[in-house]
Design a protein around this motif. Structure first.
Motif, PDB file in Angstrom:
ATOM      1  N   GLN A 134      37.790  33.562  49.005  1.00  0.00           N
ATOM      2  CA  GLN A 134      38.294  32.662  50.042  1.00  0.00           C
ATOM      3  C   GLN A 134      39.795  32.435  49.882  1.00  0.00           C
ATOM      4  N   GLN A 135      40.225  32.325  48.618  1.00  0.00           N
ATOM      5  CA  GLN A 135      41.647  32.084  48.354  1.00  0.00           C
ATOM      6  C   GLN A 135      42.498  33.210  48.957  1.00  0.00           C
ATOM      7  N   PHE A 149      34.076  37.488  40.911  1.00  0.00           N
ATOM      8  CA  PHE A 149      33.495  36.640  39.857  1.00  0.00           C
ATOM      9  C   PHE A 149      33.827  35.156  40.041  1.00  0.00           C
ATOM     10  N   ARG A 150      35.126  34.854  40.109  1.00  0.00           N
ATOM     11  CA  ARG A 150      35.498  33.437  40.115  1.00  0.00           C
ATOM     12  C   ARG A 150      35.112  32.774  41.426  1.00  0.00           C
ATOM     13  N   ALA A 151      34.625  31.550  41.294  1.00  0.00           N
ATOM     14  CA  ALA A 151      34.226  30.804  42.477  1.00  0.00           C
ATOM     15  C   ALA A 151      35.401  30.719  43.452  1.00  0.00           C
ATOM     16  N   ALA A 152      35.159  31.080  44.704  1.00  0.00           N
ATOM     17  CA  ALA A 152      36.122  30.899  45.812  1.00  0.00           C
ATOM     18  C   ALA A 152      37.377  31.762  45.722  1.00  0.00           C
ATOM     19  N   LEU A 211      34.971  43.551  30.296  1.00  0.00           N
ATOM     20  CA  LEU A 211      35.735  43.293  31.513  1.00  0.00           C
ATOM     21  C   LEU A 211      36.911  44.264  31.643  1.00  0.00           C
ATOM     22  N   GLY A 239      40.594  37.653  37.246  1.00  0.00           N
ATOM     23  CA  GLY A 239      41.291  37.390  35.994  1.00  0.00           C
ATOM     24  C   GLY A 239      40.370  37.694  34.826  1.00  0.00           C
ATOM     25  N   ARG A 240      40.912  38.289  33.789  1.00  0.00           N
ATOM     26  CA  ARG A 240      40.079  38.592  32.629  1.00  0.00           C
ATOM     27  C   ARG A 240      40.933  38.521  31.381  1.00  0.00           C
ATOM     28  N   GLN A 253      30.452  37.345  46.521  1.00  0.00           N
ATOM     29  CA  GLN A 253      30.587  36.814  45.173  1.00  0.00           C
ATOM     30  C   GLN A 253      29.458  37.373  44.312  1.00  0.00           C
ATOM     31  N   ILE A 308      45.394  38.167  33.252  1.00  0.00           N
ATOM     32  CA  ILE A 308      44.410  37.240  32.694  1.00  0.00           C
ATOM     33  C   ILE A 308      44.181  36.080  33.654  1.00  0.00           C
ATOM     34  N   ASN A 309      43.190  35.257  33.351  1.00  0.00           N
ATOM     35  CA  ASN A 309      42.844  34.139  34.203  1.00  0.00           C
ATOM     36  C   ASN A 309      44.036  33.190  34.345  1.00  0.00           C
ATOM     37  N   GLY A 310      44.311  32.809  35.588  1.00  0.00           N
ATOM     38  CA  GLY A 310      45.341  31.807  35.808  1.00  0.00           C
ATOM     39  C   GLY A 310      46.771  32.304  35.684  1.00  0.00           C
TER      40      GLY A 310
END
Lengths: 307, 508
Positions: free
Chosen positions: A150-151, A144-147, A205, A197-198, A168, A113-115
């Motif tokens: 890049q991370q 999906f998630r911004a950047a 998703l 993350g979903r 993206q 999941i997210n985070g």
């Protein structure tokens, strides 16, 4: 298994807080006292507060109570030893090492999941494999998630491993497919696929995730050789829901329990093991790429309860 | 949201509500169920104990035992106590002005400095973007500052989010972005640099005459002294007016410990709970407020930038008890449709002149309001049912594709759609002819209902809508539903006996 350095001290370190809160209190509650109903009630309360879950806590305490009624145990210290045995029994010997492909690249799909800590966890796995002289490649399928791309890119630069990325907003399954092709043509040993993350409640998703898996299988029918679910160790009982939904959609083969260095009590591990039977393969115990350990249940339990 | 807790409560209270008169042991039995439900919902152990203690005392008092309808009386007590716990205002007392005001308090002259803090992965950066969007819509000039110098690409993520906010929301001045890329470093190597970034951001925000500046700090563990020290330095350097703690709603018993630690180090002003659109039982909402005494200001309810809701203890309590949350739904609709637009559409519907374009507009409006599931979850009586249902939000995309494959003429006059046209439309939109037929049928139904309902008051409309929710649970076509929900309240009534009779005849 030689993949990671000796784990015991690190786990102990990671679980310091757990021990200081849980063990100390468990010891204070139990040590040097005769068993009583009140004592057991306190133990149950402590276990619930350590995220063992109501059901698991009650069952474990009921087992202690039963043993007490059979006159097998009579003191708080007995109860503690009994509890340790009980917890050890949750983790029978099984294969908790990573599965590698017989030939060709090993594909590891990572979801959560997210985070939860997917990207950091991937960096940790990548580094330990690279240190094993394996040729590692990353696939940045979180479009999906911004950047997010890049991370992962920054991690690939720091670790000196290749990364395959998409645009993206692009189709993550297409990126996964490209990465599989690249892994094959460039003779990569292990391909780690990072996904967005979903929340497990977002059906579309979760469907997208199954699609990524299907697309990988188009290229390598045996793949993915590992499907790792990253779980945040501070998550409460919802972690069981997460694990079961992810298991349904992509057949999770192992859990990466992230952020166990905080104040997480790790109790949720017991509940997940009990309900789903999925082994925990790694634990994350810090922010640097070195802070990863294989999950060793008896050492984990030992670390939880040693003073 | 809160689905399981609601179920558990319903079960616990059902035991009571069936009985004409209840005994003391009835109450105790029900309280045991309530206690287990709350613990399984990750409500902190101590909060549960206190909560149940309060209720049991009241329930055992004259109030319930002597009441004519003890079940209902008991539900009221549980509800009031839930509200009291989540608002921090004891039952029977009025909230003072500050407590009653959700959201951000602004200072004059600006800029109001808002500092975000929290554990790794709780959702600080995403929430910073969402908060900027909320404030922009209120017409505030906002600056976001990237003070997370540790997590790879966190600075870039905030920049992308700021740009997205500016692209997606026209209203209000553009969101500004402040970052100092030269200060970005690996984990543990940038400690202290965030203080400079924050100080510079606030100075720049003052120059630019911003109303609000939001500082997005790095995620950290509350037991990491060095990093907590950095937050304290930021605090003393820029004196934020609001310090918010971002917490994952799925957090277990530990939510209380981290909240307590951040609160004692930083003197928090409020809490934002994220990932509330998951199936978490949301116990954190109940306990964080109780333990820290700080209000929950917002809820993160989705991945999109407008998925940030104000927190209302009243409404969430109602939702826990399965009473639905119609007020939030109406508010959401009002954000999307101006009164004139609504009136215009209502008139069209009343005259039976609604076109496919209007229908499409409604769908788009609904899409902006959030996922079908979250919308339906707010309707009374269906919260429990939708948990098991698959509601595919892509259905709206498919419907859009179908409508966009129609010619302008076809969109204004649905009667033109003969089989050949339908076939063309289905090919053009990549759907089956049956899908097109279903859409047309749904559209017909909605325009019919529009005529019928044009005379109804708001309350009856809402009632009709909840009836529709039940129909949905019984397997009604979502597409027909959506048309009904768009335009708020112009929804189909349950079919009359005569209509049902007709349908049955047809089927034979």
């Amino acid at each position: 298994m030689g993949l990671f350095k000796s784990a015991f001290n690190k786990i102990k370190q990671g679980l310091d807080k757990t021990r200081s809160v849980f063990v100390n209190e468990v010891r204070t509650i139990l040590s040097g006292k005769p068993l009583s109903k009140e004592l057991l009630k306190q133990l149950e309360a402590r276990m619930i507060q350590s995220d063992f879950g109501v059901k698991t806590s009650r069952e474990l305490v009921a087992d202690i109570e039963a043993a007490w009624e059979r006159d097998e145990i009579s003191t708080g210290d007995h109860a503690l030893a009994f509890l340790k045995d009980q917890l050890n029994a949750y983790w029978p010997a099984e294969d908790r090492s990573l599965h590698f492909a017989d030939s060709g690249p090993t594909i590891i799909l990572v979801a959560g999941i997210n985070g939860a800590g997917k990207t950091t966890s991937i960096a940790k796995i990548a580094k330990s494999l690279r240190d094993q002289n394996k040729k590692v490649m990353l696939a940045a399928c979180d479009t999906f998630r911004a950047a997010a791309v890049q991370q992962l890119e920054i991690w690939s630069e720091r670790l000196g491993v290749e990364v395959i990325k998409g645009q993206q907003g692009g189709d993550p399954a297409a990126v996964a497919f490209d990465a599989c092709e690249a892994a094959l043509s460039r003779g990569v040993d292990v391909l780690l696929i990072d996904t967005a993350g979903r929340l497990h409640t977002q059906k579309h998703l979760m469907d997208q995730l199954s699609k990524i898996k299907r697309v990988i299988q188009k290229k390598f029918p045996e793949a993915p050789h590992e499907v790792i679910l990253v779980l945040d160790a501070t998550t409460g009982q919802n972690a069981v829901n997460q694990a079961s939904v992810f298991a349904q959609s992509i057949d999770v083969s192992g859990i990466f329990l992230a952020k166990l260095d905080g104040t997480a009590r790790g109790g949720i591990v017991v509940a997940i093991r009990e309900v789903l039977g999925i082994p925990v393969k790694f634990i994350g115990v810090g922010e640097t790429p070195d802070d990863v350990e294989p999950f060793v249940p008896d050492k984990f339990v030992e670390a939880m309860f040693s003073a | 949201m809160f689905g399981n807790l609601t179920d558990q409560f319903s079960n616990a209270l059902k035991k009571l509500s069936g009985k004409g008169k209840i005994s003391e042991s009835n109450v105790r039995e029900a309280m045991d169920d309530v206690r287990t439900a709350l613990l399984e919902a990750d409500v902190h152990y101590e909060v549960v104990e206190q909560f149940c203690e309060n209720i049991q005392q009241k329930a055992l008092g004259e109030e319930v035992l002597a009441s004519l309808k003890p079940g209902q009386q008991m539900i009221k007590i549980v509800h009031d106590e839930l509200v009291a716990t989540m608002s921090g205002v004891p039952v029977g007392q009025e909230a003072d002005e500050f407590e009653a005001q959700p959201g951000i308090m602004f200072v004059s002259p600006g800029p109001t400095v808002v500092m975000m803090s929290g554990l790794q992965g709780s959702g600080k950066t995403t929430t910073t973007g969402k908060l900027a969007a909320v404030l922009k819509k209120q017409g505030k000039k906002v600056m976001v500052a990237a003070a997370d110098l540790q997590r790879p690409a966190a600075v870039h993520q905030l920049e992308v989010l700021a740009n997205q906010v500016n692209e997606e929301f026209d209203k209000g001045p553009d969101v500004l972005f402040h970052a100092e890329l030269d200060k970005v470093a690996e984990y543990g190597k940038a400690v202290g640099a965030a203080v400079t970034v924050c100080r510079n951001a606030v100075a720049k925000a003052r120059q630019e005459k911003c109303d609000v500046v939001i500082l997005d700090t790095a995620g950290r563990l509350h037991v990491n002294d060095e990093l907590m020290g950095e937050l304290r330095q930021v605090q003393s350097a820029v004196q934020p007016h609001q310090i918010l703690l971002v917490i994952d709603a799925m957090t277990g018993q530990d939510a209380v410990n981290s909240a307590k630690a951040f609160n004692s180090q930083l003197e928090l002003d409020g809490v934002i709970l994220t990932k509330f659109d998951s199936d978490t039982r949301g116990g954190a909402a109940l306990s964080v407020r109780q333990i820290t005494g700080k209000p929950i200001k917002y809820l993160g309810v989705g991945e999109h930038l407008d998925a940030l809701e104000e927190f209302h203890p009243e409404r969430i309590s109602s939702r826990i008890l399965g009473m639905g949350d119609v007020v939030s739904l109406v508010e959401k609709a009002q954000q999307q449709v101006s009164e004139e637009e609504a009136l215009e559409l209502q008139e069209k519907m009343a005259k039976g002149k609604m076109t496919m374009d209007d229908f499409l507009n409604q769908l788009n409006m609904m899409r902006k309001m959030g996922s079908m599931k979250s919308l339906l979850g707010m309707l009374p009586g269906i919260g429990n049912q939708i948990a098991q249902m698959d509601i595919d939000d892509k259905e709206i995309n498919r419907t859009e594709a179908i409508i966009k494959s129609m010619t302008k003429k076809e969109r204004t006059d649905v009667d033109l759609l003969d089989n050949s046209r339908r076939r063309r439309i289905s090919q053009g939109s990549g759907t089956k002819p049956a899908d097109v037929a279903q859409l047309v049928k749904g559209f017909d139904m909605v325009s019919q209902m529009g005529k019928q309902m044009s005379g109804m008051g708001m309350l009856s409309k809402l009632k009709a809508m909840s009836g529709m929710g039940n129909a949905m649970g019984a397997g009604m076509d979502p597409r027909a539903m959506m048309g009904g929900m768009g335009g708020m309240g112009k929804a189909p009534k349950k079919p009359s006996f005569k209509q049902k009779f007709k349908q049955r005849k047809k089927r034979r």
